[in-house]
Write an enzyme that holds these catalytic residues in place. Structure first.
Site, PDB file in Angstrom:
ATOM      1  N   GLU A   1     -26.557  20.972  -3.913  1.00 35.47           N
ATOM      2  CA  GLU A   1     -26.591  19.992  -2.824  1.00 35.47           C
ATOM      3  C   GLU A   1     -27.910  20.082  -2.051  1.00 35.47           C
ATOM      4  O   GLU A   1     -28.424  19.065  -1.577  1.00 35.47           O
ATOM      5  CB  GLU A   1     -25.400  20.207  -1.887  1.00 35.47           C
ATOM      6  CG  GLU A   1     -25.276  19.064  -0.890  1.00 35.47           C
ATOM      7  CD  GLU A   1     -24.117  19.233   0.071  1.00 35.47           C
ATOM      8  OE1 GLU A   1     -23.522  20.319   0.113  1.00 35.47           O
ATOM      9  OE2 GLU A   1     -23.827  18.270   0.790  1.00 35.47           O
TER      10      GLU A   1
ATOM     11  N   TYR B   1     -29.139  19.331   7.148  1.00 30.07           N
ATOM     12  CA  TYR B   1     -29.369  20.478   6.275  1.00 30.07           C
ATOM     13  C   TYR B   1     -30.202  21.571   6.953  1.00 30.07           C
ATOM     14  O   TYR B   1     -30.191  22.720   6.507  1.00 30.07           O
ATOM     15  CB  TYR B   1     -30.034  20.032   4.966  1.00 30.07           C
ATOM     16  CG  TYR B   1     -29.086  19.271   4.048  1.00 30.07           C
ATOM     17  CD1 TYR B   1     -27.738  19.142   4.361  1.00 30.07           C
ATOM     18  CD2 TYR B   1     -29.533  18.685   2.879  1.00 30.07           C
ATOM     19  CE1 TYR B   1     -26.873  18.450   3.533  1.00 30.07           C
ATOM     20  CE2 TYR B   1     -28.672  18.001   2.039  1.00 30.07           C
ATOM     21  CZ  TYR B   1     -27.340  17.883   2.378  1.00 30.07           C
ATOM     22  OH  TYR B   1     -26.482  17.206   1.549  1.00 30.07           O
TER      23      TYR B   1
ATOM     24  N   CYS C   1     -20.068  16.753   8.370  1.00 29.68           N
ATOM     25  CA  CYS C   1     -21.249  16.123   8.969  1.00 29.68           C
ATOM     26  C   CYS C   1     -21.605  14.795   8.313  1.00 29.68           C
ATOM     27  O   CYS C   1     -22.230  13.945   8.944  1.00 29.68           O
ATOM     28  CB  CYS C   1     -22.439  17.064   8.955  1.00 29.68           C
ATOM     29  SG  CYS C   1     -22.734  17.823   7.383  1.00 29.68           S
TER      30      CYS C   1
ATOM     31  N   THR D   1     -18.371  14.350  -0.745  1.00 30.74           N
ATOM     32  CA  THR D   1     -18.070  15.620  -0.091  1.00 30.74           C
ATOM     33  C   THR D   1     -16.872  15.471   0.845  1.00 30.74           C
ATOM     34  O   THR D   1     -16.883  14.658   1.761  1.00 30.74           O
ATOM     35  CB  THR D   1     -19.303  16.087   0.714  1.00 30.74           C
ATOM     36  OG1 THR D   1     -20.362  16.318  -0.200  1.00 30.74           O
ATOM     37  CG2 THR D   1     -19.004  17.359   1.477  1.00 30.74           C
TER      38      THR D   1
ATOM     39  N   HIS E   1     -28.882  12.882   7.755  1.00 34.45           N
ATOM     40  CA  HIS E   1     -28.312  13.869   6.841  1.00 34.45           C
ATOM     41  C   HIS E   1     -29.365  14.919   6.441  1.00 34.45           C
ATOM     42  O   HIS E   1     -29.038  16.075   6.208  1.00 34.45           O
ATOM     43  CB  HIS E   1     -27.742  13.151   5.618  1.00 34.45           C
ATOM     44  CG  HIS E   1     -26.539  13.861   5.056  1.00 34.45           C
ATOM     45  ND1 HIS E   1     -25.549  14.391   5.841  1.00 34.45           N
ATOM     46  CD2 HIS E   1     -26.186  14.159   3.774  1.00 34.45           C
ATOM     47  CE1 HIS E   1     -24.636  14.968   5.077  1.00 34.45           C
ATOM     48  NE2 HIS E   1     -25.008  14.848   3.816  1.00 34.45           N
TER      49      HIS E   1
ATOM     50  N   CYS F   1     -19.967  24.733   2.526  1.00 35.73           N
ATOM     51  CA  CYS F   1     -20.073  23.385   3.088  1.00 35.73           C
ATOM     52  C   CYS F   1     -18.756  23.060   3.806  1.00 35.73           C
ATOM     53  O   CYS F   1     -17.700  23.083   3.199  1.00 35.73           O
ATOM     54  CB  CYS F   1     -20.340  22.375   1.976  1.00 35.73           C
ATOM     55  SG  CYS F   1     -20.150  20.668   2.500  1.00 35.73           S
TER      56      CYS F   1
ATOM     57  N   CYS G   1     -26.752  23.317   8.494  1.00 34.27           N
ATOM     58  CA  CYS G   1     -25.671  23.868   7.654  1.00 34.27           C
ATOM     59  C   CYS G   1     -26.192  24.823   6.587  1.00 34.27           C
ATOM     60  O   CYS G   1     -25.629  25.907   6.374  1.00 34.27           O
ATOM     61  CB  CYS G   1     -24.852  22.740   7.033  1.00 34.27           C
ATOM     62  SG  CYS G   1     -25.752  21.706   5.868  1.00 34.27           S
TER      63      CYS G   1
ATOM     64  N   GLU H   1     -16.100  18.218  -3.827  1.00 37.24           N
ATOM     65  CA  GLU H   1     -16.566  16.845  -4.006  1.00 37.24           C
ATOM     66  C   GLU H   1     -15.623  16.113  -4.962  1.00 37.24           C
ATOM     67  O   GLU H   1     -14.989  16.752  -5.805  1.00 37.24           O
ATOM     68  CB  GLU H   1     -17.981  16.804  -4.615  1.00 37.24           C
ATOM     69  CG  GLU H   1     -19.102  17.031  -3.619  1.00 37.24           C
ATOM     70  CD  GLU H   1     -19.277  18.490  -3.249  1.00 37.24           C
ATOM     71  OE1 GLU H   1     -18.975  19.363  -4.103  1.00 37.24           O
ATOM     72  OE2 GLU H   1     -19.700  18.777  -2.120  1.00 37.24           O
TER      73      GLU H   1
HETATM   74  C1  LIG Z   1     -22.992  18.754  -3.826  1.00 41.16           C
HETATM   75  C2  LIG Z   1     -23.347  17.337  -3.517  1.00 41.16           C
HETATM   76  C3  LIG Z   1     -22.728  16.695  -2.449  1.00 41.16           C
HETATM   77  C4  LIG Z   1     -23.001  15.364  -2.176  1.00 41.16           C
HETATM   78  N1  LIG Z   1     -22.323  14.721  -1.165  1.00 41.16           N
HETATM   79  C5  LIG Z   1     -22.482  13.386  -1.001  1.00 41.16           C
HETATM   80  C6  LIG Z   1     -21.690  12.664  -0.057  1.00 41.16           C
HETATM   81  O1  LIG Z   1     -20.858  13.236   0.645  1.00 41.16           O
HETATM   82  N2  LIG Z   1     -21.858  11.331   0.050  1.00 41.16           N
HETATM   83  C7  LIG Z   1     -22.752  10.655  -0.710  1.00 41.16           C
HETATM   84  O2  LIG Z   1     -22.850   9.449  -0.567  1.00 41.16           O
HETATM   85  N3  LIG Z   1     -23.523  11.303  -1.620  1.00 41.16           N
HETATM   86  C8  LIG Z   1     -23.397  12.643  -1.782  1.00 41.16           C
HETATM   87  N4  LIG Z   1     -24.177  13.305  -2.710  1.00 41.16           N
HETATM   88  C9  LIG Z   1     -25.036  12.524  -3.582  1.00 41.16           C
HETATM   89  C10 LIG Z   1     -26.545  12.687  -3.400  1.00 41.16           C
HETATM   90  O3  LIG Z   1     -26.999  11.913  -2.331  1.00 41.16           O
HETATM   91  C11 LIG Z   1     -27.170  12.267  -4.745  1.00 41.16           C
HETATM   92  O4  LIG Z   1     -26.885  13.305  -5.668  1.00 41.16           O
HETATM   93  C12 LIG Z   1     -28.653  12.020  -4.660  1.00 41.16           C
HETATM   94  O5  LIG Z   1     -28.922  10.858  -3.918  1.00 41.16           O
HETATM   95  C13 LIG Z   1     -29.277  11.893  -6.058  1.00 41.16           C
HETATM   96  O6  LIG Z   1     -28.611  10.902  -6.804  1.00 41.16           O
HETATM   97  P1  LIG Z   1     -28.092  11.246  -8.271  1.00 41.16           P
HETATM   98  O7  LIG Z   1     -27.269  12.450  -8.204  1.00 41.16           O
HETATM   99  O8  LIG Z   1     -27.501  10.004  -8.800  1.00 41.16           O
HETATM  100  O9  LIG Z   1     -29.371  11.641  -9.084  1.00 41.16           O
HETATM  101  P2  LIG Z   1     -30.445  10.663  -9.693  1.00 41.16           P
HETATM  102  O10 LIG Z   1     -30.674   9.514  -8.750  1.00 41.16           O
HETATM  103  O11 LIG Z   1     -30.118  10.352 -11.087  1.00 41.16           O
HETATM  104  O12 LIG Z   1     -31.748  11.553  -9.631  1.00 41.16           O
HETATM  105  C14 LIG Z   1     -32.075  12.518 -10.640  1.00 41.16           C
HETATM  106  C15 LIG Z   1     -33.595  12.552 -10.789  1.00 41.16           C
HETATM  107  O13 LIG Z   1     -34.073  11.282 -11.246  1.00 41.16           O
HETATM  108  C16 LIG Z   1     -35.069  10.781 -10.359  1.00 41.16           C
HETATM  109  N5  LIG Z   1     -34.899   9.325 -10.286  1.00 41.16           N
HETATM  110  C17 LIG Z   1     -33.764   8.647  -9.967  1.00 41.16           C
HETATM  111  N6  LIG Z   1     -33.994   7.315 -10.003  1.00 41.16           N
HETATM  112  C18 LIG Z   1     -35.264   7.152 -10.365  1.00 41.16           C
HETATM  113  C19 LIG Z   1     -36.093   6.017 -10.593  1.00 41.16           C
HETATM  114  N7  LIG Z   1     -35.630   4.771 -10.447  1.00 41.16           N
HETATM  115  N8  LIG Z   1     -37.378   6.234 -10.943  1.00 41.16           N
HETATM  116  C20 LIG Z   1     -37.869   7.494 -11.090  1.00 41.16           C
HETATM  117  N9  LIG Z   1     -37.130   8.595 -10.883  1.00 41.16           N
HETATM  118  C21 LIG Z   1     -35.855   8.433 -10.538  1.00 41.16           C
HETATM  119  C22 LIG Z   1     -34.798  11.474  -9.018  1.00 41.16           C
HETATM  120  O14 LIG Z   1     -35.959  11.531  -8.200  1.00 41.16           O
HETATM  121  C23 LIG Z   1     -34.329  12.845  -9.474  1.00 41.16           C
HETATM  122  O15 LIG Z   1     -35.428  13.663  -9.736  1.00 41.16           O
HETATM  123  C24 LIG Z   1     -23.955  14.666  -2.962  1.00 41.16           C
HETATM  124  C25 LIG Z   1     -24.590  15.322  -4.019  1.00 41.16           C
HETATM  125  C26 LIG Z   1     -24.300  16.634  -4.301  1.00 41.16           C
HETATM  126  C27 LIG Z   1     -24.992  17.303  -5.469  1.00 41.16           C
END
Ligand SMILES: Cc1cc2nc3c(=O)[nH]c(=O)nc-3n(C[C@H](O)[C@H](O)[C@H](O)COP(=O)(O)OP(=O)(O)OC[C@H]3O[C@@H](n4cnc5c(N)ncnc54)[C@H](O)[C@@H]3O)c2cc1C
Length: 483
Positions: A448, A297, A104, A191, A293, A100, A300, A258
């Protein structure tokens, strides 16, 4: 000056004097830290590509804000062709770094904020859009790296921001002043944030009228007082501490990173605020950023996929199995899956359309199809690479054994494979595959791919909305003459 070179970027990053908590220690001079420097080099590659003969035309373009020649990583897309070029540029960066390259997310945030601020001004009489134009014009002119910060900690996922036991679990305004606001909260998974000069902070979800304090979008320099960084661990990350002589890290030069960013009552001046209480716009901003975004993907991850396919084909050759039918067929399958993701990235770009603000937006349905494929296909690519590479990707001795006179002869004797292949080269390729399917590289390539830009359900919801199911039903009714 626009169009920095990689080394100028690194010098400018050092001058920010960022600090972070890394593995239990408060660290300074982050670009020199051995855990972090591979990720700095990956960002630096996005600058150098604008100066190399073979890539400069792809990486350079003309700014719509100030007419200057700029790096495409700061561009506001002016056409579907621009969107296509963005994906091609990202694939190239994935090819070059095998990881990564972090740049972006800010580009995607900027394009979303550009159009949403325009619409907000039209609907609410605010003046965010000219403010953002001025802000982004400076980013382009100085060729800065900007992180896009959307994801809040979110606490109890079943509760809205206003209903959380701790309201800071979604970043919010805690004080309003004459010349700005004070914010408190955190953004997770950020990130490249400590490799960035600036950040754009956005709300993470759609909001209701009672949630105005959470409807805040703004930009800050990354070295703003009160912003604290806690570095994220990756699988096998301490292998990066073993130095350049060791090839156990897998990817010898590059890597991603991250952080958790904490905002401890941070002041945001008025001229850096791009949304403040207009709750109706927050969902739109999330949707638009996510769409760009999800398109990203398709470039990248495909670029990194090319590296994995190349490594898999090479290890098959080194192991003496490259001509076996099932191996060739599995590599064809890997190419097919990788190009399917690319096709989606290109398709959602080619069908892009202008926003009211004039920049171009991707086709929403196809961008979501692209990302939903990305939540699956890299895992299948990783499975096939693991199959072809053999068990050694999980059991290889340390590279230190190659320096030990007792163990080195055994390793050379018993890890020999096809005629003419140096054992050390075979080990390097195996380590790269390990890095991508189970090591530090798998954070970006697999985790990711699953969660970045939203977990799979977020794409399924959008596909359900955009899929025009009623139109499809009506088509059948028309065909069958059903009223
Ligand atoms: C390597 C990596 C890089 C990233 N880089 C960035 C970045 O640069 N900037 C940024 O802003 N974000 C970044 N992210 C964040 C990414 O957008 C989030 O991980 C993603 O939106 C999921 O949120 P969470 O990790 O809190 O998981 P959760 O929201 O907890 O999700 C986990 C599971 O629970 C489910 N779920 C969640 N809420 C509910 C609900 N209310 N009802 C039912 N099911 C639910 C989801 O569908 C999923 O299956 C990155 C993530 C990773 C892993």
């Amino acid at each position: 000056m626009a169009l920095k070179k990689g080394e100028e970027y690194i010098a400018s990053l050092k001058s920010l004097g960022l600090e972070a908590n890394v593995m239990g220690k408060r660290e300074q001079d982050l670009p020199e830290h051995p855990l972090i420097s591979p990720s700095v080099r990956a960002v630096a590659a996005t600058f150098d590509c604008a100066h190399r003969d073979e890539t400069r035309s792809l990486f350079r373009t003309c700014s719509s804000l100030n007419g200057e020649e700029i790096n495409r990583f700061t561009h506001l897309h002016q056409s579907a062709e621009d969107l296509v070029k963005k994906v091609m540029m990202q694939r190239h960066c994935g090819n070059l770094t095998g990881c990564c390259f972090q740049r972006c997310v800010g580009l995607d945030a900027a394009n979303a904020v550009f159009s949403v601020t325009y619409e907000c001004d039209q609907e609410h009489g605010t003046n965010y859009h000219p403010r953002f134009r001025k802000y982004w014009s400076r980013i382009q002119q100085e060729d800065l790296v900007v992180d896009g910060a959307m994801t809040d900690p979110k606490g109890d996922r079943a509760k809205r921001p206003k209903d959380q036991s701790d309201p800071d679990l979604f970043l919010r305004v805690v004080e309003r002043k004459r010349d700005g606001v004070v914010v408190r909260g955190a953004k997770l998974h950020q990130t490249g944030m400590v490799n960035s000069h600036e950040m754009i902070v956005m709300p993470t979800t759609n909001l209701t009228l009672e949630e105005k304090d959470w409807a805040i979008c703004f930009a800050l320099p990354t070295n703003t007082r009160g912003v604290k960084y806690i570095y994220g661990r990756q699988a096998s990350d301490t292998r990066k501490l073993e130095g350049l002589g060791s090839f156990d890290a897998g990817n010898p030069t590059f890597g991603g990173q991250e952080v958790m960013a904490v905002f401890e009552d941070v002041f945001v001046p008025e001229e850096r605020i791009f949304l403040n209480g207009e709750v109706g716009l927050s969902g739109r901003l999330v949707e638009r950023f996510a769409a760009y975004h999800r398109q990203s993907y398709g470039g990248c991850k495909v670029g990194v996929g090319d590296v994995l396919i190349g490594a898999t084909a090479l290890i098959a050759r080194m192991n003496g199995v490259e001509h076996a039918f099932h191996i060739r067929d599995k590599i064809v399958e890997m190419i097919h899956l990788n190009e399917t993701m690319f096709a989606c990235g290109i398709a959602c770009s080619a069908l892009g359309h202008p926003t009211k603000a004039g920049n171009y937006e991707v086709d929403l349905l196809l961008a979501n199809v692209c990302k939903l494929n990305v939540t699956r296909f890299p895992f299948e690519l990783a499975r096939l690479a693991t199959d072809i590479a053999g068990g050694l990707i999980g059991t290889l001795p340390s590279s230190k054994e190659m320096e030990d006179p007792v163990t080195e002869p055994y390793i050379k004797k018993y890890l020999a494979a096809a005629q003419g292949v140096a054992v050390v080269d075979r080990i390097k390729v195996l380590r790269l595959i390990e890095n991508l399917v189970a090591g530090a590289g798998a954070v970006a390539y697999l985790i990711e791919s699953m969660h970045g830009a939203g977990s799979p359900m977020a794409q399924r919801i959008m596909i359900g909305r955009q899929g025009e199911i009623e139109a499809k039903i009506n088509r059948v009714k028309g065909l069958l003459n059903i009223s």
